[in-house]
Design an enzyme around this catalytic site. Structure first.
Site, mmCIF file in Angstrom:
data_model
loop_
_atom_site.group_PDB
_atom_site.id
_atom_site.type_symbol
_atom_site.label_atom_id
_atom_site.label_comp_id
_atom_site.label_asym_id
_atom_site.label_seq_id
_atom_site.Cartn_x
_atom_site.Cartn_y
_atom_site.Cartn_z
ATOM 1 N N GLU A 274 -3.757 3.956 -3.201
ATOM 2 C CA GLU A 274 -3.671 5.172 -4.005
ATOM 3 C C GLU A 274 -4.136 4.909 -5.441
ATOM 4 O O GLU A 274 -3.716 3.938 -6.074
ATOM 5 C CB GLU A 274 -2.221 5.667 -4.023
ATOM 6 C CG GLU A 274 -2.002 6.911 -4.868
ATOM 7 C CD GLU A 274 -0.538 7.306 -4.971
ATOM 8 O OE1 GLU A 274 -0.276 8.447 -5.398
ATOM 9 O OE2 GLU A 274 0.335 6.488 -4.627
ATOM 10 N N LYS B 74 -3.957 15.285 -4.321
ATOM 11 C CA LYS B 74 -2.526 15.303 -4.022
ATOM 12 C C LYS B 74 -1.948 16.652 -4.432
ATOM 13 O O LYS B 74 -2.117 17.090 -5.571
ATOM 14 C CB LYS B 74 -1.837 14.162 -4.771
ATOM 15 C CG LYS B 74 -0.366 13.955 -4.411
ATOM 16 C CD LYS B 74 0.176 12.722 -5.131
ATOM 17 C CE LYS B 74 1.606 12.443 -4.749
ATOM 18 N NZ LYS B 74 2.133 11.229 -5.432
ATOM 19 N N CYS C 98 1.032 8.755 -0.796
ATOM 20 C CA CYS C 98 2.381 8.438 -1.253
ATOM 21 C C CYS C 98 3.420 9.424 -0.716
ATOM 22 O O CYS C 98 3.534 9.631 0.479
ATOM 23 C CB CYS C 98 2.382 8.372 -2.780
ATOM 24 S SG CYS C 98 3.742 7.412 -3.493
#
Length: 343
Positions: A43, A125, A159
């Site tokens: 990430e 995200k 995540c």
């Protein structure tokens, strides 16, 4: 169908986009020599995860944010071209997390390059976590979909998006076969890695997909540098590393990488997907869509929505003198498609 995959635990070059891109490109070439067909990187590994946002007071981070903004990746750019070219040269599909700069905003973005080097997905995200809300903008659901590639149908999440069941179900319902998962590493304390393991194994079970998960590594010098730059103890950056491959039965394939740089390389056999779904297909015989279903709006968001009426589109434009804002010789200029110009 069998695919050789790699979950890559790699260190960024702190504070350097160019340095980290070079490291990633070199690693792609190295993996290509080992026959890897699909690789997942951590990430926001380019240029680095914004650790400062977790430990510094909001009013003290403006210089850190500006530096990260300067070092973030434009999409497309020479940086994405370099990664795509490395993927092409090695006939490798590559999933990687970057800090993406778009105007004055940074996004936590996942890029997916196909084996011919084409960038086939850029997704952001959807909800930055906790302290990350001060650093990153929010994404939309346009990227909550699986993408066909040379190695199968791939979905991506970053995540704690793995703690959003509906986001995961969006990819499951879209038929992902390989799931690219990525976490920062070097963050979250002693519980972070065990929680990560639970999340990715559960997703493998529910989706009947293979999960390839990558976290970034921080060496001793980097930990010391971050501690000095943020005022936090070195121990804060010393845990949370778990790079692994999981099969559709939720089993860890090979040995996870929990210390140091390295990669987990595994041959995954797609027949295992059917074996798992024979027992529990969560978008088929094990679903109850008349009772439970997902509604998703994949419309891309935009700050500007322009509507032009027919009258506006056909209205003539009058040339004016910029200095006086008065008509010039009363000449009327019509838009393309209108009647002949009159003077």
């Amino acid at each position: 169908m069998t695919v050789k995959v790699a979950a890559v635990q790699i260190s960024p070059v702190l504070y350097s986009r160019a340095g980290t891109v070079e490291r990633v490109v070199n690693k792609i070439h190295e993996l290509g020599e080992r026959g890897v067909e699909f690789a997942v990187f951590p990430e926001t590994v380019i240029p680095y995860y914004p650790y400062f946002g977790f430990v510094k007071a909001p009013y003290t981070i403006h210089e850190d944010q500006l530096l990260l903004l300067d070092e973030s990746v434009a999409v497309p750019s020479a940086d994405t071209d370099a990664i795509g070219e490395a993927a092409r040269q090695n006939s490798m599909v590559v999933s990687i997390g970057v800090n993406e700069r778009d105007g004055g905003t940074i996004y936590n973005t996942q890029l997916l390059f196909d084996a011919d080097g084409t960038l086939v997905q850029r997704r952001r995200k959807i909800t930055p976590t906790y302290h990350e809300k001060m650093i990153w903008g929010q994404g939309d659901a346009s990227g909550l979909r699986a993408v066909d590639t040379a190695v199968g149908r791939i979905g991506q999440l970053a995540c704690w998006e793995h703690y959003q069941p509906l986001a995961r179900y969006a990819l499951i319902a879209d038929g992902e076969q390989i799931h690219a998962a990525m976490f920062p590493g070097g963050l979250g304390g002693e519980n972070f890695a065990p929680q990560m393991e639970v999340a990715i194994r559960q997703h493998a079970l529910e989706s009947a997909s293979f999960v390839v998960n990558a976290t970034a590594w921080l060496d001793e010098e980097q930990k010391a540098r971050l501690a000095a730059d943020t005022g936090a103890p070195v121990a804060l950056f010393s845990q949370g590393f778990f790079t692994a491959v999981v099969d559709p039965e939720g089993r860890i394939v090979g040995e996870p990488v929990t210390h140091g740089e390295g990669e987990v390389i595994a041959d995954i056999d797609f027949t295992m997907i059917d074996r798992r779904k024979r027992m529990a297909d969560t978008i088929g015989h094990y679903a109850r869509p008349e009772l439970l279903s997902l509604h998703i709006d994949r419309t891309p968001t935009a700050p500007l929505h322009e509507r032009v009426t027919r009258t506006q589109a056909q209205a003539p434009r009058v040339e004016t003198d910029p200095s006086t804002d008065t008509p010039v010789n009363r000449r009327v200029v019509r838009l393309p498609g209108d009647a002949a110009v009159k003077s």
